[in-house]
Design a protein around this motif. Structure first.
Motif, PDB file in Angstrom:
ATOM      1  N   LEU A  56       0.837  -1.193   0.000  1.00 58.82           N
ATOM      2  CA  LEU A  56       0.000   0.000   0.000  1.00 58.82           C
ATOM      3  C   LEU A  56       0.875   1.246   0.000  1.00 58.82           C
ATOM      4  O   LEU A  56       2.053   1.206   0.372  1.00 58.82           O
ATOM      5  CB  LEU A  56      -0.914   0.009   1.219  1.00 58.82           C
ATOM      6  N   THR A  57       0.271   2.385  -0.375  1.00 61.69           N
ATOM      7  CA  THR A  57       1.011   3.640  -0.297  1.00 61.69           C
ATOM      8  C   THR A  57       1.336   3.941   1.170  1.00 61.69           C
ATOM      9  O   THR A  57       0.560   3.591   2.062  1.00 61.69           O
ATOM     10  CB  THR A  57       0.159   4.786  -0.863  1.00 61.69           C
ATOM     11  N   PRO A  58       2.503   4.520   1.458  1.00 61.21           N
ATOM     12  CA  PRO A  58       3.485   5.033   0.499  1.00 61.21           C
ATOM     13  C   PRO A  58       4.545   4.019   0.081  1.00 61.21           C
ATOM     14  O   PRO A  58       5.430   4.345  -0.709  1.00 61.21           O
ATOM     15  CB  PRO A  58       4.136   6.163   1.292  1.00 61.21           C
ATOM     16  N   LEU A  59       4.484   2.785   0.612  1.00 61.52           N
ATOM     17  CA  LEU A  59       5.501   1.786   0.283  1.00 61.52           C
ATOM     18  C   LEU A  59       5.275   1.163  -1.083  1.00 61.52           C
ATOM     19  O   LEU A  59       6.222   0.787  -1.770  1.00 61.52           O
ATOM     20  CB  LEU A  59       5.523   0.699   1.359  1.00 61.52           C
ATOM     21  N   GLY A  60       4.018   1.019  -1.473  1.00 57.26           N
ATOM     22  CA  GLY A  60       3.681   0.411  -2.759  1.00 57.26           C
ATOM     23  C   GLY A  60       2.626   1.230  -3.483  1.00 57.26           C
ATOM     24  O   GLY A  60       2.342   2.376  -3.118  1.00 57.26           O
ATOM     25  N   LYS A  61       2.022   0.623  -4.486  1.00 59.56           N
ATOM     26  CA  LYS A  61       1.048   1.346  -5.305  1.00 59.56           C
ATOM     27  C   LYS A  61      -0.326   0.673  -5.324  1.00 59.56           C
ATOM     28  O   LYS A  61      -1.211   1.108  -6.054  1.00 59.56           O
ATOM     29  CB  LYS A  61       1.571   1.478  -6.736  1.00 59.56           C
ATOM     30  N   GLU A  62      -0.505  -0.390  -4.537  1.00 58.73           N
ATOM     31  CA  GLU A  62      -1.783  -1.093  -4.538  1.00 58.73           C
ATOM     32  C   GLU A  62      -2.861  -0.268  -3.828  1.00 58.73           C
ATOM     33  O   GLU A  62      -2.576   0.538  -2.931  1.00 58.73           O
ATOM     34  CB  GLU A  62      -1.642  -2.449  -3.841  1.00 58.73           C
ATOM     35  N   ILE A  63      -4.110  -0.471  -4.236  1.00 59.44           N
ATOM     36  CA  ILE A  63      -5.270   0.161  -3.614  1.00 59.44           C
ATOM     37  C   ILE A  63      -6.188  -0.939  -3.093  1.00 59.44           C
ATOM     38  O   ILE A  63      -6.519  -1.874  -3.819  1.00 59.44           O
ATOM     39  CB  ILE A  63      -6.028   1.053  -4.613  1.00 59.44           C
TER      40      ILE A  63
END
Length: 655
Positions: free
Chosen positions: A276-283
């Motif tokens: 998840l944000t901010p570590l990843g881009k998944e929603i």
């Protein structure tokens, strides 16, 4: 423990049953080999809770004995990248325990000592929703924390036998867990690796969190970390981050319970968080297909826990708990639920505080026997709390029973004065809390701004409403369309600020490409659901119903939905409702939008109501200007409009 065991323990896996939950497994001897040799160990015994029943002797062990020191390991209950939980038999205590161990062995004696210090500190916490710790110890350099199996089974075990719980039941479990987490966070402890198998459920449905701090906190230099002061800024910052991570994990577990499947098809909350944000881009959001229908309010709360914008997420277990408990109250008590959130406070501090000097104004009003009722009504309308109190008095069940049958609710202050008389006005004023009531100076300032906005909307509605309608009625309809907002600002000032912050748009990041639009904020309904668990409109409607205002009035004071087209009014009630809604939307535009977008916002409101009210942007601008003048000077809107018309007529033609 041998090096082979140490290496294998780091890679233990588990099978799943048809429900996707951990089930009984057979672990080979090379993963946890039988060991009959003497083993070195150290442990700290914690006195068992007096309320914990002692289980009967366990059944015969499995054919292949798996041991960790003195413990016989019987079943892997769950694992994540950070920890693993085993069901074990302790021959010394003659009871089943649940052992939680880190997946990575502490790298040094100092790190091992630090792990034990953190876990022992958390084990001292005493709360009904935190599992009582029996023992903190070390076997073959592997630290563990032990909890009595008599406290219950893990939530995955329960779900394997009782799949697809109702949303109300799932939320109840998470409320229990959040109560324990909130207490732990406020006591300086965090979990760090909260998973579904760390939640224990008892036979009576009570949920406890186990294994606080068992994952361990990585430190660059454990020796320095041990010597750090309790108020060291780095430690405080790390605790805050760990607490926020726990809250995010609670949100993921809530969604898993509602959906029946883990988010991103990954049961390890830590791995989901890394995507998840901010570590990843998944929603991550709740899907529309769920085992049970998810009410709109609960959906808003669940989606806020994993919002793509970090600022919109819950930052503390207490705020998430408050939202879920608000939703539970509304759901369990049906129409009385939202009102229950306010009743206790309204009994002690009233519905709104009276404006300064209300006593003197009432004395002057009631001492002038010959004063006209409409003149008295105009002065009373300046004080919103006194106006509401009079409406409440005359529409209550006691007063309604004395009215002529069929008269319906009272919606003018003139009529209220006629019914209660001068003594009734004095009695109503005596019921009010003096300004600012329990509000802080900041809260009082925000309350004053809200009241001014609402009064401006009332005057704007008078300017917009077609001729032939009572100006006082249209003013009160527009004001009552904001009843929930006024009550929210007075009784839940901190929550109100959270809601307004969630509604604000977020500018694009500094490194965004030119032309990147700003990220929109949440809708008012979504933000209020996410903070309180109920809609602001529902709060206002519930109080209006409590005051005795009938269905016709409740229909008028419910704003038109902004996501639906405005149709031509069918009758007088619809005309009043439409004019009041247009006025409130226009005031929202000029008070919440950036200065560069106000003209566009006014044009959009005028476009929405062009056919139903026969207005254009210029008409709306003139109505707002007349309302501002009336608010500033105390004149009637009709008089302001008349003066403006005469002034325009008197001007020479400049064309």
């Amino acid at each position: 423990m041998t090096a082979t065991l140490r290496s294998a323990a780091r890679t233990l896996g588990f099978e799943t049953n048809c429900h996707g939950m951990p089930g009984l497994i057979e672990v080979s001897a090379r993963e946890f080999p039988a060991s009959n040799s003497a083993t070195s160990s150290q442990s700290t015994m914690v006195a068992p809770a007096s309320s914990s029943p002692r289980p009967a002797a366990a059944s015969a062990p499995a054919a292949v004995a798996r041991r960790l020191g003195r413990f016989e390991l019987r079943q892997l209950l769950g694992k994540s990248a950070g920890t693993m939980v085993w069901l074990a038999w302790d021959p010394r205590l003659e009871q089943e325990l649940m052992l939680t161990l880190p997946r990575v062995q502490p790298a040094s004696p100092a790190a091992l000592e630090l792990w034990q210090d953190e876990v022992r500190s958390a084990a001292r916490l005493n709360h009904p929703n935190i599992a009582h710790v029996v023992e903190v110890g070390v076997q073959e350099n592997w630290p563990y924390v032990a909890v009595d199996r008599a406290l219950g089974m893990t939530l995955p075990e329960w779900l394997a036998a009782h799949p697809n719980p109702a949303p109300l039941e799932s939320v109840g479990w998470m409320c229990h867990a959040l109560q324990g987490m909130a207490f732990a966070h406020e006591s300086g402890a965090a979990h760090g690796d909260l998973q579904l198998h760390h939640l224990l459920i008892s036979e009576n449905g009570s949920v406890r969190v186990m294994a606080l701090a068992a994952v361990g906190q990585p430190q660059a230099n454990p020796d320095d970390a041990n010597r750090a002061m309790p108020l060291d800024p780095n430690r405080l910052r790390a605790h805050r981050q760990n607490a926020e991570r726990d809250v995010l994990a609670c949100g993921l577990l809530l969604q898993q319970l509602l959906v029946g499947q883990p988010a991103l098809e990954e049961p390890d909350t830590a791995l989901v968080i890394s995507r998840l944000t901010p570590l990843g881009k998944e929603i991550v959001r709740l899907p529309w297909s769920t085992p049970h229908p998810i009410p709109e309010a609960l959906r808003a709360i669940a989606n806020r826990t994993t919002a793509s914008q970090e600022r919109q997420r819950y930052l503390s277990a207490r705020t998430l708990l408050q939202a879920l408990e608000g939703w539970r109250a509304a759901e369990a008590q049906d129409t009385g639920g939202p009102l229950a959130l306010l009743l206790d406070r309204m009994r002690t501090v009233g519905h709104l505080p009276a404006m300064p000097g209300v006593g003197g104004r009432v004395s002057r009003l009631t001492s002038m026997e010959g004063q006209r009722t409409d003149e008295m009504a105009e002065q009373i309308l300046q004080d919103m709390a006194l106006s509401f109190e009079l409406l409440r008095m005359v529409n209550s069940a006691q007063v309604q029973s004395t009215q002529v049958s069929g008269n319906g609710p009272v919606l003018t202050i003139r009529r209220a004065i006629a019914l209660v008389g001068l003594n009734g006005i004095r009695s109503a004023a005596a019921q009010l809390r003096v300004w600012p009531g329990p509000l802080t100076p900041q809260g009082a300032t925000a309350m004053e701004r809200t009241i001014e906005r609402v009064r401006l909307a009332g005057y704007t509605a008078q300017a917009l409403c077609p001729g032939g309608y009572d100006p006082e009625v249209i003013y009160l309809v527009a004001v009552l369309q904001n009843l929930g907002r006024l009550l929210l600002q007075y009784h839940f000032s901190e929550e109100a600020e959270q809601i307004w912050q969630l509604m604000k748009p977020v500018p694009p990041p500094a490194n965004a490409e030119p032309g990147t639009p700003e990220q929109p904020g949440m809708t008012e309904a979504g933000a209020s659901y996410a903070v309180l668990g109920v809609n602001i409109e529902t709060l206002g409607a519930s109080v209006a119903r409590h005051w005795g205002l009938g269905e016709d009035v409740q229909h008028m004071i419910h704003r038109l939905a902004r996501d639906k087209a405005v149709r031509t009014p069918d009758g007088d009630a619809d005309v009043l409702r439409t004019a009041a809604s247009a006025a409130n939307e226009a005031v929202d535009a000029i008070t919440t939008l950036p200065a560069t977008r106000i003209a566009q916002g006014i044009a959009l409101v005028a476009q929405r109501y062009a056919r139903s009210l026969e207005i254009g942007p210029r008409d709306l601008q003139e109505a707002l200007q007349a309302a501002r003048t009336a608010l500033r000077t105390g004149k009637r809107v009709a008089d302001v409009q008349k003066a403006k018309s005469e002034e325009t007529t008197a001007e020479p033609d400049k064309r």
